[in-house]
Design a protein around this motif. Structure first.
Motif, short mmCIF file in Angstrom:
data_model
loop_
_atom_site.label_atom_id
_atom_site.label_comp_id
_atom_site.label_asym_id
_atom_site.label_seq_id
_atom_site.Cartn_x
_atom_site.Cartn_y
_atom_site.Cartn_z
N ALA A 166 28.65 37.74 34.13
CA ALA A 166 27.42 37.56 34.49
C ALA A 166 27.41 36.67 35.63
O ALA A 166 26.17 36.71 36.45
N GLY A 167 28.04 35.80 36.06
CA GLY A 167 28.03 35.06 37.12
C GLY A 167 28.55 35.64 38.63
O GLY A 167 28.49 35.22 39.64
N VAL A 168 29.14 37.05 38.63
CA VAL A 168 29.15 37.44 39.80
C VAL A 168 28.11 38.11 40.45
O VAL A 168 27.08 38.60 39.88
N ALA A 169 28.06 38.04 41.94
CA ALA A 169 26.78 38.15 42.58
C ALA A 169 26.61 39.89 42.66
O ALA A 169 27.55 40.64 42.70
N GLY A 170 25.34 39.98 42.29
CA GLY A 170 25.02 41.41 42.24
C GLY A 170 24.82 41.93 40.66
O GLY A 170 24.32 43.10 40.59
N ALA A 201 26.78 49.29 43.84
CA ALA A 201 27.52 49.10 42.44
C ALA A 201 29.09 49.15 42.54
O ALA A 201 29.44 48.28 41.79
N LEU A 202 29.44 49.78 43.14
CA LEU A 202 31.04 49.77 43.26
C LEU A 202 31.79 48.50 43.63
O LEU A 202 32.62 47.96 43.00
N ASP A 203 31.04 47.86 44.60
CA ASP A 203 31.38 46.44 45.15
C ASP A 203 31.21 45.53 44.09
O ASP A 203 32.18 44.63 43.70
N VAL A 204 30.13 45.57 43.36
CA VAL A 204 29.86 44.65 42.27
C VAL A 204 30.97 44.70 41.14
O VAL A 204 31.55 43.84 40.59
N ALA A 205 31.30 46.16 40.64
CA ALA A 205 32.10 46.55 39.51
C ALA A 205 33.47 45.86 40.12
O ALA A 205 34.19 45.25 39.37
N ARG A 206 34.07 45.92 41.28
CA ARG A 206 35.33 45.75 41.84
C ARG A 206 35.36 44.09 41.59
O ARG A 206 36.42 43.53 41.21
N ALA A 207 34.21 43.34 42.01
CA ALA A 207 34.33 42.01 41.81
C ALA A 207 34.29 41.68 40.44
O ALA A 207 35.07 40.41 40.05
N VAL A 208 33.66 42.33 39.50
CA VAL A 208 33.81 41.88 38.12
C VAL A 208 35.17 41.91 37.68
O VAL A 208 35.59 41.35 36.81
N ARG A 209 35.66 43.21 37.96
CA ARG A 209 37.29 43.37 37.26
C ARG A 209 38.03 42.18 37.79
O ARG A 209 39.03 41.93 37.08
N ALA A 210 37.88 41.78 38.93
CA ALA A 210 38.85 40.88 39.71
C ALA A 210 38.71 39.76 38.90
O ALA A 210 39.64 38.82 38.41
N ALA A 211 37.32 39.10 38.98
CA ALA A 211 37.10 37.84 38.25
C ALA A 211 37.39 37.87 36.69
O ALA A 211 37.95 36.74 36.36
#
Length: 255
Positions: A166-170, A201-211
């Motif tokens: 929830a804290g990831v940008a986007g 959307a893909l950039d947000v998903a990648r960032a969420v996965r990493a976090a």
């Protein structure tokens, strides 16, 4: 046995089924290593907004998205959501109404270009083909109308993975359409969420996965499912929205 609240329970079950069916196909975002999917409903809404925002031109009708060749699509490298399509190049099929002030080939080419650009730049969909069918010829440019978007079925972050995601940008909000916002399996974690239209959307998903992978003990594989993309019309004041939760269903919480 019948109880006083049986009708309410039945209504809740019906609403949940309607929500799941309303998602449409679960489309791969990016490639096999990205571990991300987006609902067809969310993707179509973004494409329609992009076409509507480009100004005068052909009017987009029905629109569907599917994997172009499922038999040649590689398998995902993380466990996919239930019934999700395998990663692979996608095909857009759409109908259009054109006006007489522009040659049909030029009108179709402009619409195809808009759809390809929006799919790649705003979502991260790998589209290899756009098939357009002209179904109507119009004398004048019509007034463009779009259906009101369904409310986002929001969920509260209730564990480490949820709070981190929830804290990831986007990320607009976590959602709960296929089940809990965070599903923890024996060998993976799946996070369900909505993104905002200002982030791909893909950039947000990648960032969420990493976090989430970094935050969860054992660093399990993480899959992300985007169930909605909140557009410029969403937010406080939208019918059915709670303050601070764009497009949310009132009273919705993680279940």
């Amino acid at each position: 046995m019948t109880t006083a609240d049986s009708p309410n329970r039945a209504d809740g079950w019906t609403d949940a089924v309607r929500q799941r069916l309303g998602l449409g196909r679960l489309l791969p975002l990016g490639g096999p290593a990205d571990g991300a999917w987006i609902s067809e409903r969310a993707a179509v809404a973004v494409l329609r907004r992009a076409v509507r925002g480009r100004g005068p031109g052909p009017v987009l009708g029905d629109l569907r998205i599917a994997v172009a060749d499922p038999d040649k699509a590689p398998g995902a490298q993380v466990p996919a959501p239930p019934s999700a399509l395998p990663p692979g190049p996608l095909r857009i099929e759409a109908t259009m109404a054109a006006t007489a002030d522009q040659p049909l080939p030029a009108a179709a080419a402009a619409l195809r270009s808009s759809l390809l650009a929006a799919a790649s730049l705003r979502l991260g969909l790998e589209v290899c083909e756009v098939d357009l069918q002209v179904t109507e010829l119009l004398d004048t440019e019509p007034v463009r109308t779009e259906p009101e978007p369904d409310g986002v079925r929001a969920a509260k972050p209730e564990n480490t993975a949820g709070r981190v995601a929830a804290g990831v940008a986007g990320v607009s909000t976590l959602t709960r359409v296929l089940g809990p916002a965070v599903h923890t399996g024996a060998d993976h974690v799946r996070v369900e969420l909505a993104t905002d239209d200002g982030h791909r959307a893909l950039d947000v998903a990648r960032a969420v996965r990493a976090a989430v992978t970094e935050a969860v003990d054992g660093h399990p594989p993480v899959a992300v499912l985007v169930t909605a993309v909140t557009g410029p019309t969403a937010g406080p004041g939208t019918p059915g929205a709670e303050p601070g939760t764009p497009g949310a269903d009132p009273g919705a919480s993680e279940g």
